[in-house]
Design a protein around this motif. Structure first.
Motif, PDB file in Angstrom:
ATOM      1  N   PHE A   8      12.585   3.343   4.391  1.00 31.09           N
ATOM      2  CA  PHE A   8      11.313   4.083   5.141  1.00 31.09           C
ATOM      3  C   PHE A   8      11.944   5.474   5.898  1.00 31.09           C
ATOM      4  N   ASN A   9      13.155   5.422   6.186  1.00 32.13           N
ATOM      5  CA  ASN A   9      13.610   6.504   7.012  1.00 32.13           C
ATOM      6  C   ASN A   9      13.208   7.710   6.401  1.00 32.13           C
ATOM      7  N   LYS A  10      13.463   7.914   4.825  1.00 34.97           N
ATOM      8  CA  LYS A  10      13.529   9.063   4.225  1.00 34.97           C
ATOM      9  C   LYS A  10      12.180   9.721   4.294  1.00 34.97           C
ATOM     10  N   GLY A  11      11.054   8.970   4.493  1.00 35.13           N
ATOM     11  CA  GLY A  11       9.528   9.627   4.742  1.00 35.13           C
ATOM     12  C   GLY A  11       9.307   9.243   5.995  1.00 35.13           C
ATOM     13  N   ASP A  12       9.900   9.359   7.270  1.00 38.41           N
ATOM     14  CA  ASP A  12       9.791   9.204   8.495  1.00 38.41           C
ATOM     15  C   ASP A  12       8.892   7.849   8.872  1.00 38.41           C
ATOM     16  N   GLY A  13       9.334   7.030   8.143  1.00 32.59           N
ATOM     17  CA  GLY A  13       8.680   5.598   8.514  1.00 32.59           C
ATOM     18  C   GLY A  13       7.565   5.118   7.576  1.00 32.59           C
ATOM     19  N   ILE A  14       7.469   5.873   6.420  1.00 37.92           N
ATOM     20  CA  ILE A  14       6.552   5.555   5.340  1.00 37.92           C
ATOM     21  C   ILE A  14       6.979   5.819   3.945  1.00 37.92           C
ATOM     22  N   VAL A  15       6.454   5.027   3.265  1.00 37.68           N
ATOM     23  CA  VAL A  15       6.750   5.260   1.592  1.00 37.68           C
ATOM     24  C   VAL A  15       5.385   5.198   1.077  1.00 37.68           C
ATOM     25  N   PRO A  16       5.464   6.070  -0.138  1.00 38.30           N
ATOM     26  CA  PRO A  16       3.930   6.134  -1.076  1.00 38.30           C
ATOM     27  C   PRO A  16       4.122   4.587  -1.755  1.00 38.30           C
ATOM     28  N   ALA A  17       2.830   4.133  -1.834  1.00 39.47           N
ATOM     29  CA  ALA A  17       2.612   3.012  -2.569  1.00 39.47           C
ATOM     30  C   ALA A  17       1.632   3.270  -3.711  1.00 39.47           C
ATOM     31  N   ILE A  18       2.069   3.280  -4.912  1.00 42.03           N
ATOM     32  CA  ILE A  18       1.106   3.486  -6.157  1.00 42.03           C
ATOM     33  C   ILE A  18       0.432   1.981  -6.527  1.00 42.03           C
ATOM     34  N   ILE A  19      -0.921   2.013  -6.754  1.00 38.68           N
ATOM     35  CA  ILE A  19      -1.513   0.645  -6.920  1.00 38.68           C
ATOM     36  C   ILE A  19      -2.019   0.778  -8.385  1.00 38.68           C
ATOM     37  N   GLN A  20      -1.550  -0.357  -8.833  1.00 39.31           N
ATOM     38  CA  GLN A  20      -1.975  -0.349 -10.498  1.00 39.31           C
ATOM     39  C   GLN A  20      -2.643  -1.784 -10.911  1.00 39.31           C
ATOM     40  N   ASP A  21      -3.876  -1.637 -11.636  1.00 44.04           N
ATOM     41  CA  ASP A  21      -4.605  -2.902 -11.971  1.00 44.04           C
ATOM     42  C   ASP A  21      -3.460  -3.761 -12.951  1.00 44.04           C
ATOM     43  N   ALA A  22      -3.516  -5.079 -12.189  1.00 53.33           N
ATOM     44  CA  ALA A  22      -2.540  -5.826 -13.108  1.00 53.33           C
ATOM     45  C   ALA A  22      -2.957  -6.206 -14.375  1.00 53.33           C
ATOM     46  N   ASP A  23      -4.177  -6.213 -14.652  1.00 56.43           N
ATOM     47  CA  ASP A  23      -4.702  -6.339 -16.131  1.00 56.43           C
ATOM     48  C   ASP A  23      -4.851  -5.238 -16.985  1.00 56.43           C
ATOM     49  N   TYR A  25      -3.578  -2.253 -16.249  1.00 62.58           N
ATOM     50  CA  TYR A  25      -2.465  -1.376 -16.061  1.00 62.58           C
ATOM     51  C   TYR A  25      -3.028   0.010 -15.595  1.00 62.58           C
ATOM     52  N   GLN A  26      -4.362   0.329 -15.347  1.00 58.24           N
ATOM     53  CA  GLN A  26      -4.750   1.556 -14.812  1.00 58.24           C
ATOM     54  C   GLN A  26      -4.403   1.873 -13.474  1.00 58.24           C
ATOM     55  N   VAL A  27      -3.973   3.103 -13.154  1.00 58.52           N
ATOM     56  CA  VAL A  27      -3.880   3.424 -11.722  1.00 58.52           C
ATOM     57  C   VAL A  27      -5.025   3.446 -10.799  1.00 58.52           C
ATOM     58  N   LEU A  28      -4.938   2.917  -9.993  1.00 58.21           N
ATOM     59  CA  LEU A  28      -6.115   2.781  -9.181  1.00 58.21           C
ATOM     60  C   LEU A  28      -6.007   3.695  -7.942  1.00 58.21           C
ATOM     61  N   MET A  29      -4.901   3.956  -7.390  1.00 59.21           N
ATOM     62  CA  MET A  29      -4.764   4.652  -6.359  1.00 59.21           C
ATOM     63  C   MET A  29      -3.673   4.892  -5.736  1.00 59.21           C
ATOM     64  N   LEU A  30      -3.407   5.748  -4.548  1.00 64.32           N
ATOM     65  CA  LEU A  30      -2.140   6.155  -4.046  1.00 64.32           C
ATOM     66  C   LEU A  30      -2.310   6.133  -2.383  1.00 64.32           C
ATOM     67  N   GLY A  31      -1.629   5.404  -1.834  1.00 69.15           N
ATOM     68  CA  GLY A  31      -1.489   4.968  -0.388  1.00 69.15           C
ATOM     69  C   GLY A  31      -0.216   5.140   0.128  1.00 69.15           C
ATOM     70  N   TYR A  32       0.051   4.876   1.376  1.00 67.33           N
ATOM     71  CA  TYR A  32       1.133   4.802   2.093  1.00 67.33           C
ATOM     72  C   TYR A  32       1.295   3.655   2.815  1.00 67.33           C
ATOM     73  N   MET A  33       2.757   3.141   2.961  1.00 67.79           N
ATOM     74  CA  MET A  33       2.991   1.814   3.398  1.00 67.79           C
ATOM     75  C   MET A  33       4.087   1.958   4.595  1.00 67.79           C
ATOM     76  N   ASN A  34       3.873   1.556   5.768  1.00 66.09           N
ATOM     77  CA  ASN A  34       5.372   1.457   6.565  1.00 66.09           C
ATOM     78  C   ASN A  34       5.568   0.042   6.561  1.00 66.09           C
TER      79      ASN A  34
END
Length: 212
Positions: A8-23, A25-34
C-alpha cells in the motif's frame, strides 16, 4: 489473501482494484482500496473501496443495492494491484450499464451458450401463457409424467445413436434430450443457473465424481 503482502505504501496507502465478473470475465470497474477496505471486503464478502473524494470506505451498492459479492482476490506480481472476481447484483455502473467500460458491447466467448438461457426463458413463457399450437404447451398440459416419459425416451434414443457412427443424428438426439430435460426442469422450478452452481461447487471441492 495475505493482506500484509500488499504494498500500500507505493500508492500513498491505496492500491487500484480491478473488478471482473466471475462468470463472464467482463471487466466491471476500477476502484481503489486501502488496507481497511481490503480487510472489510474479505470479512464481509462484499467489495468495499476507499473513496478518494469522500475520504472514507464505501461498499459498492450501499445505496443502490447493486452489490459486488466477492468470489476471489488476486494480487499482481508486484503486490500493488488487485484483481477481484465478483458476482454483481445488478448493474455496476451508476449509468445503469453492466460495466463502467461500456463504449463497446461486451461479447464474451461464452456467448454461444447464452442461447440456453434464452431457451429457458422461452420455456418459462410457454408455461406461463400456454399458447395454442405449441408443443411445449402440450407438454405442460400433459403434466410431469409425460415430461419425464419424454426425457426417458430421448435418453434411450441418445444412447442408441451413440452406438452408431452418424454424428448428425446423435447431435439431434442430444438436442431433443436437452430440450425435454429443460422443460422438466422448468416444471420442477429448477434453473440452469442452479445446476451450473452445483457443478461448480462439486468441481471446486475436488470431489466431482464425473470429473475426478
Amino acid at each position: 489473501m495475505d493482506i500484509d503482502k500488499i504494498d500500500f505504501n507505493k500508492g500513498d496507502g491505496i492500491v487500484p482494484a480491478i473488478i471482473q465478473d466471475a462468470d463472464t470475465y467482463q471487466v466491471l470497474m476500477l476502484g481503489y482500496m486501502n488496507k481497511p477496505a481490503l480487510k472489510k471486503t474479505i470479512e464481509q464478502r462484499r467489495v468495499t473501496f476507499y473513496s478518494r473524494s469522500k475520504e472514507r470506505l464505501w461498499t459498492k451498492g450501499e445505496t443502490s443495492e447493486n452489490y459486488l459479492d466477492l468470489v476471489e482476490i488476486q494480487a499482481d506480481c508486484d503486490n500493488d494491484t488487485l484483481l477481484i472476481f465478483a458476482h454483481p447484483q445488478g448493474p455496476t455502473c451508476h449509468t445503469g450499464n453492466t460495466s463502467c467500460f461500456h463504449e463497446k458491447e461486451f461479447r464474451p466467448k461464452k456467448e454461444r451458450y447464452a442461447f440456453l438461457k434464452e431457451l429457458e426463458d422461452l420455456i418459462k413463457d410457454r408455461k406461463a401463457n400456454l399458447p395454442e399450437d405449441s408443443y411445449t404447451t402440450y407438454l405442460f398440459k400433459k403434466g410431469i409424467d409425460k415430461m419425464a416419459q419424454k426425457v426417458g425416451e430421448e435418453a434411450v434414443e441418445t444412447v442408441i445413436e451413440a452406438k452408431n457412427d452418424k454424428k448428425k443424428k446423435f447431435v439431434g438426439e442430444v438436442a431433443d434430450l436437452v430440450f425435454h430435460l429443460m422443460v422438466l426442469m422448468v416444471e420442477k422450478g429448477i434453473s440452469l443457473k442452479k445446476v451450473v452452481k452445483k457443478l461448480k461447487k462439486r468441481h471446486n471441492k475436488g470431489n466431482h465424481k464425473h470429473l475426478g
